[in-house]
Design an enzyme around this catalytic site. Structure first.
Site, PDB file in Angstrom:
ATOM      1  N   SER A   1       0.853  -1.131   0.235  1.00 41.07           N
ATOM      2  CA  SER A   1       0.141  -0.025  -0.126  1.00 41.07           C
ATOM      3  C   SER A   1       0.912   1.204   0.001  1.00 41.07           C
ATOM      4  CB  SER A   1      -1.167   0.028   0.782  1.00 41.07           C
ATOM      5  OG  SER A   1      -0.362   0.119   2.494  1.00 41.07           O
TER       6      SER A   1
ATOM      7  N   LEU B   1      18.954  -6.028   6.620  1.00 39.20           N
ATOM      8  CA  LEU B   1      19.994  -5.741   5.561  1.00 39.20           C
ATOM      9  C   LEU B   1      21.343  -5.875   6.156  1.00 39.20           C
ATOM     10  CD1 LEU B   1      18.151  -3.018   3.579  1.00 39.20           C
ATOM     11  CD2 LEU B   1      18.425  -5.162   2.728  1.00 39.20           C
TER      12      LEU B   1
ATOM     13  N   MET C   1      10.636  -6.653   4.880  1.00 39.83           N
ATOM     14  CA  MET C   1      10.756  -7.127   6.060  1.00 39.83           C
ATOM     15  C   MET C   1      11.827  -8.160   6.238  1.00 39.83           C
ATOM     16  SD  MET C   1       8.054  -5.903   7.405  1.00 39.83           S
ATOM     17  CE  MET C   1       7.969  -6.656   9.076  1.00 39.83           C
ATOM     18  N   ARG C   2      12.918  -7.620   5.545  1.00 38.12           N
ATOM     19  CA  ARG C   2      14.314  -8.403   5.903  1.00 38.12           C
ATOM     20  C   ARG C   2      15.337  -7.436   6.496  1.00 38.12           C
ATOM     21  NH1 ARG C   2      14.833 -13.843   5.856  1.00 38.12           N
ATOM     22  NH2 ARG C   2      16.962 -13.716   5.081  1.00 38.12           N
TER      23      ARG C   2
ATOM     24  N   HIS D   1       8.492   3.316   8.999  1.00 36.55           N
ATOM     25  CA  HIS D   1       8.388   2.383  10.466  1.00 36.55           C
ATOM     26  C   HIS D   1       7.181   3.042  10.884  1.00 36.55           C
ATOM     27  CE1 HIS D   1       9.366  -0.244  13.568  1.00 36.55           C
ATOM     28  NE2 HIS D   1       9.084   0.849  14.356  1.00 36.55           N
TER      29      HIS D   1
HETATM   30  C1  GRF Z   1       3.641  -0.692   6.830  1.00 36.64           C
HETATM   31  O1  GRF Z   1       2.971  -0.194   8.186  1.00 36.64           O
HETATM   32  C2  GRF Z   1       5.218   0.047   7.106  1.00 36.64           C
HETATM   33  O2  GRF Z   1       5.285   1.029   7.977  1.00 36.64           O
HETATM   34  C3  GRF Z   1       5.785  -1.073   7.613  1.00 36.64           C
HETATM   35  O3  GRF Z   1       5.148  -2.363   7.146  1.00 36.64           O
HETATM   36  C4  GRF Z   1       3.956  -1.819   6.498  1.00 36.64           C
HETATM   37  C5  GRF Z   1       3.953  -2.146   5.069  1.00 36.64           C
HETATM   38  O4  GRF Z   1       2.550  -1.989   4.370  1.00 36.64           O
HETATM   39  N1  GRF Z   1       7.197  -1.262   7.634  1.00 36.64           N
HETATM   40  P1  GRF Z   1       2.315  -1.780   2.885  1.00 36.64           P
HETATM   41  O5  GRF Z   1       3.240  -3.262   2.236  1.00 36.64           O
HETATM   42  O6  GRF Z   1       3.182  -0.671   2.658  1.00 36.64           O
HETATM   43  O7  GRF Z   1       1.070  -1.853   2.589  1.00 36.64           O
END
Ligand code: GRF
Length: 211
Positions: free
Chosen positions: A15, A95, A92-93, A111
Site C-alpha cells: 500500500s 539488511l 521485512m528483511r 516505520h
Molecule cells: C507499513 O506499516 C510499514 O510502516 C511497515 O510495513 C507496513 C507495510 O505495509 N514497515 P504496505 O506493504 O506498504 O501496505
C-alpha cells in the site's frame, strides 16, 4: 536535470508502494519509481507494480544460501535499476552492513511508530499495551542499526480509548501514505540534508540557506 530514479523494496501488501506511484502520477513525487524488488514471491506489491508497468524483480531469500548471498543478489538487482534513492516500503528483511553502507544517505525506510520509541515489530499492540497516548510513523535513513537511522519526517495521532491494534494500524497507515511520498519528494528535490543524527528538510521553494 534527469528525474531521480527510485527503487522500492517490498515484502507484502504494497500500500505504501501504491501511495508512491499515486504521488508520481499526480506529479507530486519528484522522482520515478523505476524498479520494485521483493524478497517474497507472490507479494501483492509485485502485482501493484506490474499493474503500473513498473519493472519487478524477485530476490527470494529462501533460495539463497545465507544472508551474504541474499545481500549480494539484492544489491545486484538494485544496482541494475541504477537508483538515486532506495525506499524500503514494508520490506521485512534485515539488511547486512555492506548493503546498508552502499546506500548510506540514499536509502529510506517507513516505520509504523514514532522512533526512537517502538523499533521492531508489532508496534501497534505494544503501544496499546503501554497505554501510550500518542503514536505515529517515521521515515528515516537506513543505517546498520535497525530502525535507528536519522529521522527525516514523522506524523502522529492521538490514541483513542476504543482503539485496537487493527484500528490503530489502519489510522497509522493513512498517515504513512501521506508521509512517505512527501519525504521521498523532499529527498528527490534535494531538500534533505543529514547533519549527524539530525536531518534538515527545507520547505519546497525555500531559498537555500546560507551557512
Ligand atoms: C507499513 O506499516 C510499514 O510502516 C511497515 O510495513 C507496513 C507495510 O505495509 N514497515 P504496505 O506493504 O506498504 O501496505
Amino acid at each position: 536535470m534527469a528525474i531521480p530514479r527510485i527503487a522500492v523494496l517490498v515484502s507484502g501488501r504494497g500500500s505504501n508502494l501504491a501511495a508512491l506511484i499515486d504521488a508520481e502520477q499526480r506529479g507530486a513525487l519528484g522522482g520515478a519509481v523505476s524498479a520494485v524488488i521483493s524478497n517474497k514471491a507472490g507479494a501483492t506489491a509485485l502485482a501493484v507494480a506490474a499493474r503500473h508497468g513498473i519493472a519487478t524483480e524477485l530476490v527470494d531469500h529462501r533460495e539463497l544460501a545465507d544472508r551474504d548471498a541474499f545481500d549480494a543478489a539484492l544489491a545486484a538487482a538494485v544496482e541494475a535499476s541504477e537508483p538515486d534513492l532506495v525506499v524500503l516500503a514494508g520490506f521485512m528483511r534485515i539488511l547486512g552492513p555492506a548493503f546498508v553502507r552502499r546506500y548510506e544517505g540514499r536509502m529510506l525506510n517507513i516505520h509504523p511508530s514514532l522512533l526512537p520509541s517502538y523499533p521492531g515489530l508489532d508496534t501497534h499492540r505494544r503501544v496499546l499495551a503501554d497505554g501510550a497516548r500518542v503514536h505515529g510513523c517515521t521515515v528515516h535513513f537506513v543505517t546498520a542499526d535497525v530502525d535507528h537511522g536519522p529521522i527525516v519526517a514523522q506524523a502522529s495521532l492521538e490514541v483513542r480509548h476504543d482503539d485496537d491494534p487493527a484500528s490503530l494500524a489502519a489510522r497509522i497507515l493513512a498517515l504513512e501514505h501521506a508521509l512517505l511520498p512527501a519525504a521521498v519528494r523532499a529527498f528527490c528535490e534535494g531538500r534533505v540534508v543529514i547533519e549527524g543524527r539530525q536531518v534538515r528538510v527545507r520547505e519546497p521553494g525555500a531559498a537555500a540557506e546560507l551557512t
